[in-house]
Write an enzyme that holds these catalytic residues in place. Structure first.
Site, PDB file in Angstrom:
ATOM      1  N   ASP A 116      18.428   7.257  14.245  1.00  0.00           N
ATOM      2  CA  ASP A 116      17.666   6.177  13.624  1.00  0.00           C
ATOM      3  C   ASP A 116      16.178   6.512  13.713  1.00  0.00           C
ATOM      4  O   ASP A 116      15.753   7.341  14.525  1.00  0.00           O
ATOM      5  CB  ASP A 116      17.959   4.840  14.295  1.00  0.00           C
ATOM      6  CG  ASP A 116      17.586   4.808  15.765  1.00  0.00           C
ATOM      7  OD1 ASP A 116      17.788   5.840  16.454  1.00  0.00           O
ATOM      8  OD2 ASP A 116      17.119   3.766  16.244  1.00  0.00           O
ATOM      9  N   GLU A 142      18.573   3.645  18.918  1.00  0.00           N
ATOM     10  CA  GLU A 142      17.715   4.056  20.028  1.00  0.00           C
ATOM     11  C   GLU A 142      16.309   3.512  19.888  1.00  0.00           C
ATOM     12  O   GLU A 142      15.689   3.099  20.875  1.00  0.00           O
ATOM     13  CB  GLU A 142      17.689   5.584  20.143  1.00  0.00           C
ATOM     14  CG  GLU A 142      17.023   6.114  21.421  1.00  0.00           C
ATOM     15  CD  GLU A 142      15.514   6.287  21.337  1.00  0.00           C
ATOM     16  OE1 GLU A 142      14.890   6.509  22.391  1.00  0.00           O
ATOM     17  OE2 GLU A 142      14.942   6.181  20.221  1.00  0.00           O
TER      18      GLU A 142
END
Length: 411
Positions: A79, A144
């Site tokens: 991400d 994350e």
């Protein structure tokens, strides 16, 4: 193991790594919106010959090579943060760009470059017959940037993947990293009583109650613990909010967010109590709590956790450090630099919560993270692919039997 052949093969795959990374960068994949990039990674893992590729209920993509008894994992969060103010970009963050040396785009260093190198390390392992008494899991983890380590809480607790150690492929500026400070997100809240702003003495202003707390927090920052390797703990007020019936009224509540970085020896209980002990907090009867995270993954799964991300540090001379230092020296014919991250990584769960040793080596530079005009370097993609291909077999041949007994079957 013929290290020169590994380097040669990694250089051969630079065009494929570049193409794959640019494909990933072209897919917007902010936290909780990673589905399309996960599917693209799965496709590439299958193409290069991983033995198994799966997507777990949280949305993490996991690719397996081998089936030996020593379980090793390598992790890249896939991400990204948003692009921010487009006026600060010299190129489209998703179309990206490349020249002979660099690749630009949101996520290039932080940290889809690590995924490109890991996938092609798998290809190199297959090409050169570097499989052995190990099972390697290559993980593309989600969320994350929103809640570091949450993905690995799920992987360890629910997927039941418990490796002997994990290589974190966040950017390391060409160095080997063996730790980071932890962090936590804290809220401090004061309560007041509203009244008409024309007669403020009738009320109790919650914002005024917060003012001395802010001053004492700034002073607390200066006196936090220090550590010779990880550095000093830090504290900063990052947000301030309030409620009030109107602009013509006294505020009846006020709360702030604190970004607290934790060095070695600082726990969440310790950090909370430090704030509770401040005279201004006691005088205001302020409430001090830890934030909670419960945002759904792109799959819809909610896996709530407290916003506590523990410090982790693997000691100099640990077998895992030895593995990476020897692999680096053999591949590149020079001694590696060993350092630490300034920012936070998934190691906060892997080692911080669960005690599974972590070590870092990844393409890209820390100063590119979350910055406009983010880029990474093609040479570093190649170097990292070579390292990731060499690490598993070197570990099982020379270092696995030196692992401390308490690092086996920790969960």
């Amino acid at each position: 193991m013929e290290f020169a052949k590994i380097v040669e093969q990694a250089k051969k795959y630079q065009p494929e790594m570049t193409r794959f990374l640019r494909d990933m960068l072209a897919i917007p994949s902010e936290s909780c919106q990673e589905e399309k990039v996960v599917l693209r990674i799965k496709q590439e893992m299958e193409k290069v010959g991983f033995d198994e590729v799966k997507i777990d209920p949280m949305g993490n993509v996991l690719g397996r090579i081998g089936h030996g008894p020593h379980v090793i994992a390598m992790d890249a969060h896939i991400d990204t943060v948003g692009v921010g103010n487009m006026a600060n970009w010299e190129f489209d963050p998703y179309k990206g760009f490349e020249d002979d040396e660099v690749i630009g785009g949101r996520g290039a260093s932080d940290q889809e470059g690590g995924m490109a190198s890991m996938v092609y390390a798998g290809k190199i392992i297959k090409d050169l017959g570097l499989e052995g008494e190990y099972t390697l899991w290559v993980v593309g983890s989600v969320q994350e940037e929103d809640c570091d380590g949450l993905c690995w809480q799920y992987i360890i607790n629910e997927d039941k993947l418990v490796p002997e150690f994990v290589v974190i492929t966040e950017p390391t500026d060409g160095k080997i990293y063996r730790g980071q400070r932890g962090r936590m997100e804290i809220q401090v809240k004061t309560q007041g009583v509203s009244c008409h702003g024309s007669a403020p003495e009738r009320g109790d202003n919650a914002i005024y109650k917060m003012a001395p707390i802010l001053e004492e927090l700034r002073a607390l920052h200066e006196n936090l613990l220090d550590h010779p390797f990880l550095g000093k703990g830090t504290l900063t007020v990052s947000e301030i909010f309030h409620t009030s019936p109107s602009r013509c009224a006294v505020a009846d509540s006020c709360w702030i967010s604190i970004d607290r970085r934790l060095t070695a020896g600082e726990t969440w209980e310790y950090a909370i109590q430090q704030i509770k002990n401040l005279p201004s907090v006691k005088a205001a009867k302020a409430e001090v709590t830890m934030y909670q995270y419960d945002r759904p993954a792109y799959t819809g799964l909610v896996y709530p956790t407290e916003c506590y991300f523990p410090t982790w540090l693997i000691e100099d001379g640990h077998p895992v450090c030895g593995t990476l230092e020897e692999a680096y020296a053999e591949l590149f014919k020079k001694k590696p630099e060993v350092d630490k991250w300034t920012f936070s990584t998934n190691g906060v769960s892997i080692m911080g919560r669960y005690g599974i040793p972590c070590i870092g080596f990844g393409p890209g530079h820390e100063d590119q993270a979350h910055a406009p005009n983010e880029k990474t370097w093609k040479k570093e993609l190649v170097d990292c692919a070579a390292m990731y291909a060499a690490i598993p077999l070197l570990y099982v041949k020379k270092y696995a039997d030196k692992m401390p007994k308490n690092t086996q079957n920790l969960v």
